[in-house]
Enzyme design. Structure first.
Site, PDB file in Angstrom:
ATOM      1  N   ARG A  84       1.105  -1.075  -0.002  1.00  0.00           N
ATOM      2  CA  ARG A  84       0.016  -0.006   0.068  1.00  0.00           C
ATOM      3  C   ARG A  84       0.904   1.208  -0.106  1.00  0.00           C
ATOM      4  O   ARG A  84       1.701   1.317   1.013  1.00  0.00           O
ATOM      5  CB  ARG A  84      -0.958  -0.026   1.204  1.00  0.00           C
ATOM      6  CG  ARG A  84      -1.840   1.227   1.434  1.00  0.00           C
ATOM      7  CD  ARG A  84      -2.784   1.280   2.449  1.00  0.00           C
ATOM      8  NE  ARG A  84      -3.553   2.481   2.416  1.00  0.00           N
ATOM      9  CZ  ARG A  84      -3.336   3.339   3.397  1.00  0.00           C
ATOM     10  NH1 ARG A  84      -2.763   2.858   4.772  1.00  0.00           N
ATOM     11  NH2 ARG A  84      -3.927   4.439   3.453  1.00  0.00           N
ATOM     12  N   HIS A 129      -3.059  11.120   0.615  1.00  0.00           N
ATOM     13  CA  HIS A 129      -2.326  10.658   1.982  1.00  0.00           C
ATOM     14  C   HIS A 129      -2.059  12.136   2.371  1.00  0.00           C
ATOM     15  O   HIS A 129      -0.625  12.172   2.740  1.00  0.00           O
ATOM     16  CB  HIS A 129      -1.631   9.648   1.861  1.00  0.00           C
ATOM     17  CG  HIS A 129      -1.284   9.068   3.409  1.00  0.00           C
ATOM     18  ND1 HIS A 129      -1.367   7.591   3.484  1.00  0.00           N
ATOM     19  CD2 HIS A 129      -0.595   9.588   4.400  1.00  0.00           C
ATOM     20  CE1 HIS A 129      -1.112   7.423   4.884  1.00  0.00           C
ATOM     21  NE2 HIS A 129      -0.606   8.620   5.381  1.00  0.00           N
ATOM     22  N   GLU A 174      -7.270   8.323   6.219  1.00  0.00           N
ATOM     23  CA  GLU A 174      -7.633   8.922   7.443  1.00  0.00           C
ATOM     24  C   GLU A 174      -8.228  10.413   7.187  1.00  0.00           C
ATOM     25  O   GLU A 174      -7.677  11.272   7.856  1.00  0.00           O
ATOM     26  CB  GLU A 174      -6.513   8.937   8.371  1.00  0.00           C
ATOM     27  CG  GLU A 174      -6.057   7.651   8.785  1.00  0.00           C
ATOM     28  CD  GLU A 174      -4.927   7.772   9.851  1.00  0.00           C
ATOM     29  OE1 GLU A 174      -4.555   8.831  10.150  1.00  0.00           O
ATOM     30  OE2 GLU A 174      -4.522   6.357  10.192  1.00  0.00           O
ATOM     31  N   ASN A 315      -7.602   1.643   9.800  1.00  0.00           N
ATOM     32  CA  ASN A 315      -6.313   1.775  10.263  1.00  0.00           C
ATOM     33  C   ASN A 315      -6.549   1.540  11.941  1.00  0.00           C
ATOM     34  O   ASN A 315      -7.588   2.357  12.433  1.00  0.00           O
ATOM     35  CB  ASN A 315      -5.757   3.093  10.096  1.00  0.00           C
ATOM     36  CG  ASN A 315      -4.968   3.277   8.564  1.00  0.00           C
ATOM     37  OD1 ASN A 315      -5.279   2.206   7.739  1.00  0.00           O
ATOM     38  ND2 ASN A 315      -4.672   4.409   8.318  1.00  0.00           N
ATOM     39  N   TYR A 317      -4.409   1.627  15.973  1.00  0.00           N
ATOM     40  CA  TYR A 317      -3.227   1.473  16.476  1.00  0.00           C
ATOM     41  C   TYR A 317      -3.333   0.976  17.947  1.00  0.00           C
ATOM     42  O   TYR A 317      -2.653   0.529  18.413  1.00  0.00           O
ATOM     43  CB  TYR A 317      -2.236   2.914  16.287  1.00  0.00           C
ATOM     44  CG  TYR A 317      -1.676   2.829  14.938  1.00  0.00           C
ATOM     45  CD1 TYR A 317      -2.494   3.635  13.660  1.00  0.00           C
ATOM     46  CD2 TYR A 317      -0.273   2.587  14.673  1.00  0.00           C
ATOM     47  CE1 TYR A 317      -1.856   3.690  12.721  1.00  0.00           C
ATOM     48  CE2 TYR A 317       0.392   2.698  13.502  1.00  0.00           C
ATOM     49  CZ  TYR A 317      -0.540   3.305  12.322  1.00  0.00           C
ATOM     50  OH  TYR A 317      -0.009   3.355  11.124  1.00  0.00           O
ATOM     51  N   GLU A 382      -3.609  -0.231   8.000  1.00  0.00           N
ATOM     52  CA  GLU A 382      -2.475  -0.028   8.941  1.00  0.00           C
ATOM     53  C   GLU A 382      -2.556  -0.652  10.325  1.00  0.00           C
ATOM     54  O   GLU A 382      -3.516  -0.295  10.916  1.00  0.00           O
ATOM     55  CB  GLU A 382      -2.466   1.624   8.846  1.00  0.00           C
ATOM     56  CG  GLU A 382      -1.605   2.097   7.784  1.00  0.00           C
ATOM     57  CD  GLU A 382      -1.676   3.909   7.847  1.00  0.00           C
ATOM     58  OE1 GLU A 382      -1.251   4.215   9.124  1.00  0.00           O
ATOM     59  OE2 GLU A 382      -1.774   4.675   7.034  1.00  0.00           O
TER      60      GLU A 382
HETATM   61  C1  GBH Z   1      -1.176   6.900  10.668  1.00  0.00           C
HETATM   62  O1  GBH Z   1      -1.854   7.741  11.339  1.00  0.00           O
HETATM   63  C2  GBH Z   1      -1.056   7.718   9.299  1.00  0.00           C
HETATM   64  O2  GBH Z   1      -1.789   7.308   8.251  1.00  0.00           O
HETATM   65  C3  GBH Z   1       0.418   7.478   8.743  1.00  0.00           C
HETATM   66  O3  GBH Z   1       0.854   8.380   8.043  1.00  0.00           O
HETATM   67  C4  GBH Z   1       1.333   7.616  10.244  1.00  0.00           C
HETATM   68  O4  GBH Z   1       2.876   7.738   9.823  1.00  0.00           O
HETATM   69  C5  GBH Z   1       1.177   6.317  11.172  1.00  0.00           C
HETATM   70  O5  GBH Z   1      -0.255   6.735  11.267  1.00  0.00           O
HETATM   71  C6  GBH Z   1       2.073   6.627  12.441  1.00  0.00           C
HETATM   72  O6  GBH Z   1       1.610   7.614  13.240  1.00  0.00           O
HETATM   73  O7  GBH Z   1      -0.064  13.573  19.049  1.00  0.00           O
HETATM   74  O8  GBH Z   1      -1.987  13.015  20.617  1.00  0.00           O
HETATM   75  O9  GBH Z   1      -2.328  14.539  18.848  1.00  0.00           O
HETATM   76  C7  GBH Z   1      -2.344   7.316  12.699  1.00  0.00           C
HETATM   77  C8  GBH Z   1      -3.272   7.905  13.505  1.00  0.00           C
HETATM   78  C9  GBH Z   1      -3.851  10.131  14.306  1.00  0.00           C
HETATM   79  C10 GBH Z   1      -1.882   8.870  15.080  1.00  0.00           C
HETATM   80  C11 GBH Z   1      -3.117  11.419  14.999  1.00  0.00           C
HETATM   81  C12 GBH Z   1      -1.271  10.450  15.765  1.00  0.00           C
HETATM   82  C13 GBH Z   1      -1.631  12.179  16.784  1.00  0.00           C
HETATM   83  C14 GBH Z   1      -1.887  11.886  18.145  1.00  0.00           C
HETATM   84  N1  GBH Z   1      -2.921   9.138  14.131  1.00  0.00           N
HETATM   85  N2  GBH Z   1      -2.362  10.912  16.281  1.00  0.00           N
HETATM   86  S1  GBH Z   1      -1.614  13.331  19.189  1.00  0.00           S
END
Ligand code: GBH
Length: 479
Positions: A84, A129, A174, A315, A317, A382
């Site tokens: 991807r 993106h 996202e 996605n 995490y 993701e």
């Molecule tokens: C993904 O977002 C992205 O698609 C990718 O580009 C990125 O590299 C990857 O995650 C890893 O981060 O600092 O508390 O405000 C994941 C979702 C949403 C995670 C926004 C980080 C910021 C949180 N992201 N979040 S904060």
């Protein structure tokens, strides 16, 4: 419920797909090479380096613009079936619109796609993106409803150029994060309009996505036979207690976080989640506004957007514990949500403040998607873990094994139709406002080497085995 899709004994379904992901701005570099136009992240990092943790940029990043053949070798080593990656809009259309088509940009992606297909890796292409051509931001970016047509034209060009080779399409990555660019300076373009700009941008993005989907249906699907979706990201929000108030806070939080984009596309009735409609309308009235800050779709648009995804791209995490409470300024989406979130101090950490390791939350999220949206096929586009770049990345191995074990339970015990799983990321890269301070790669990249040499981390050994055998040994579950 044991689904007919399940396979038991630690095995993934035979047609399950494993992949790895990147995004153009985070890996390509070549920011001003061969006719590429500027995008909002070029401008953001160049004009405000102090907004990036290490004052860096994606100017060179992993230099995948020159190293794509090396990248394909890494993917092969990891034994993925899908890669991807995203296309840089301004590399194809330097002005954002069709006034200028950059042929070297097209050649770059044609070469990458050919190199992937040669070794039997399926490309999954994200059209957007986060790197909007600056020329379009100058027209108002996602706050301008005309952006839906600019996006449609861009999408249609991509289908024309690459659709015979690309069978998996993601319109937006996202979109909630795209909207963050209209809330605070944490992301480009850094326009500060909380509780207004984000809802407005979302409204346009949903229309843009649906237009691209319908173009595919009308002009390309019968010949190209691919699949189109939109990648939505969500944490799992676990009620902090069993009280009905906390359970409601969790539900409200999920509707504002995932339902915001998922309900209009995947629910039976379409449109924004009713709970969101009610709350934002009420808050807007209380603020003395004549109109709700959450824009409305006409019946035409509700129908037009509903059903515009061939699979659910997700996605995921991390997880939060939630309770009810006032958060954020007035107005803001945070305040509208009315949820306070916490982490359990016992959850393992990562290099990213926001990312705690909570495998069971993944399963609960997949179950929520199943029950909320009538059990769609879910492709996890993701999932990943950050550290400081260690080659012996045992914490990353722990993360993926345990998240995969929960995914398997979701398939085998909960009857969820999960069809694929993608690791973020194949290699260390530019982590947005965190610069190069947080690393998500299963391959290490040496950013002080002009050649940007790549080196295998320990996680590759473990994951390549799982991806190849499509099986998770029970003994493997914990490191
Ligand atoms: C993904 O977002 C992205 O698609 C990718 O580009 C990125 O590299 C990857 O995650 C890893 O981060 O600092 O508390 O405000 C994941 C979702 C949403 C995670 C926004 C980080 C910021 C949180 N992201 N979040 S904060």
């Amino acid at each position: 419920v044991v689904s007919s899709y399940s396979s038991g004994n630690g095995s993934f379904p035979y047609n399950f797909l494993f992949g790895a992901a990147t995004a153009s701005y985070q890996v390509e570099g070549g920011w001003n090479l061969s006719g590429k136009g500027e995008n909002i992240w070029d401008v953001f990092t160049h004009t405000h380096p102090e907004w990036i943790a290490d004052h860096s940029s994606g100017d060179i990043a992993c230099d995948s613009y020159h190293n794509y053949k090396k990248d394909v070798k890494l993917l092969k080593k990891l034994q993925v079936q899908v890669y991807r990656f995203s296309i840089s809009w301004a590399r194809i259309l330097p002005n954002g619109d069709l006034s200028l088509i950059n042929h070297s940009g097209i050649t770059y992606y044609k070469n990458l796609i050919a190199a992937l297909r040669e070794v039997h890796i399926e490309p999954m292409v994200t059209m957007y993106h986060w790197d909007l051509p600056q020329a379009l931001e100058d027209k108002g970016g996602w706050l301008n409803t005309q952006m839906a047509d600019y996006f449609k034209n861009y999408a249609s060009l991509l289908f024309t150029l690459f659709g015979d080779q690309v069978k998996w399409w993601i319109t937006f990555n996202e979109p909630t994060e795209v909207c963050t660019g209209y809330v605070s300076r944490d992301a480009a373009p850094g326009v500060v309009l909380p509780g207004v700009g984000d809802y407005k941008a979302a409204h346009t993005i949903l229309q843009a996505h649906a237009k691209a989907y319908h173009v595919y249906d009308q002009k390309f699907r019968s010949k190209q036979k691919g699949r189109v979706s939109i990648t939505l990201s969500s944490r799992w929000l676990e009620p902090i207690s069993e009280s009905s108030e906390d359970i409601e806070a969790s539900e409200r939080g999920m509707q504002f976080e995932l339902g915001w984009f998922a309900h209009p596309i995947y629910s039976k009735s379409g449109d924004y989640p009713p709970l969101m409609r009610k709350i934002v309308d009420e808050h807007s009235r209380a603020e003395g506004l004549k109109y709700s800050r959450l824009p409305s779709f006409s019946g035409y648009w509700i129908k037009y957007i509903r059903g515009t995804a061939d699979f659910f791209a997700l996605n995921h995490y991390t997880t939060r514990l939630v309770t009810s409470g006032e958060e954020g300024e007035i107005p803001s989406k945070e305040h509208d949500t009315g949820v306070i979130s916490k982490v359990d101090p016992s959850w393992p950490s990562s290099a990213s403040k926001w990312l705690k390791v909570v495998p069971w939350g993944f399963r609960k999220l997949l179950k929520w998607v199943k029950s909320e949206y009538r059990n769609p096929p879910v492709f996890v586009t993701e999932n990943g873990f950050s550290d400081h770049g260690e080659l012996e990345d045992n914490d990353r191995i722990y993360y993926h094994k345990n998240y995969l074990a929960e995914l398997l339970k979701a398939i085998n015990e909960d009857g969820c139709k999960v069809i694929g799983y993608t690791v973020w990321s194949i290699m260390d890269n530019f982590e947005w406002e965190r610069g190069y301070t947080e690393k998500f790669g299963v391959f290490h990249v040496n950013f002080s080497d002009p050649a940007r040499s790549r080196q295998q981390k320990k996680s590759v050994e473990v994951l390549s085995k799982i991806f190849h055998l499509k099986k998770l040994d029970e003994a493997d579950n914990f490191v």
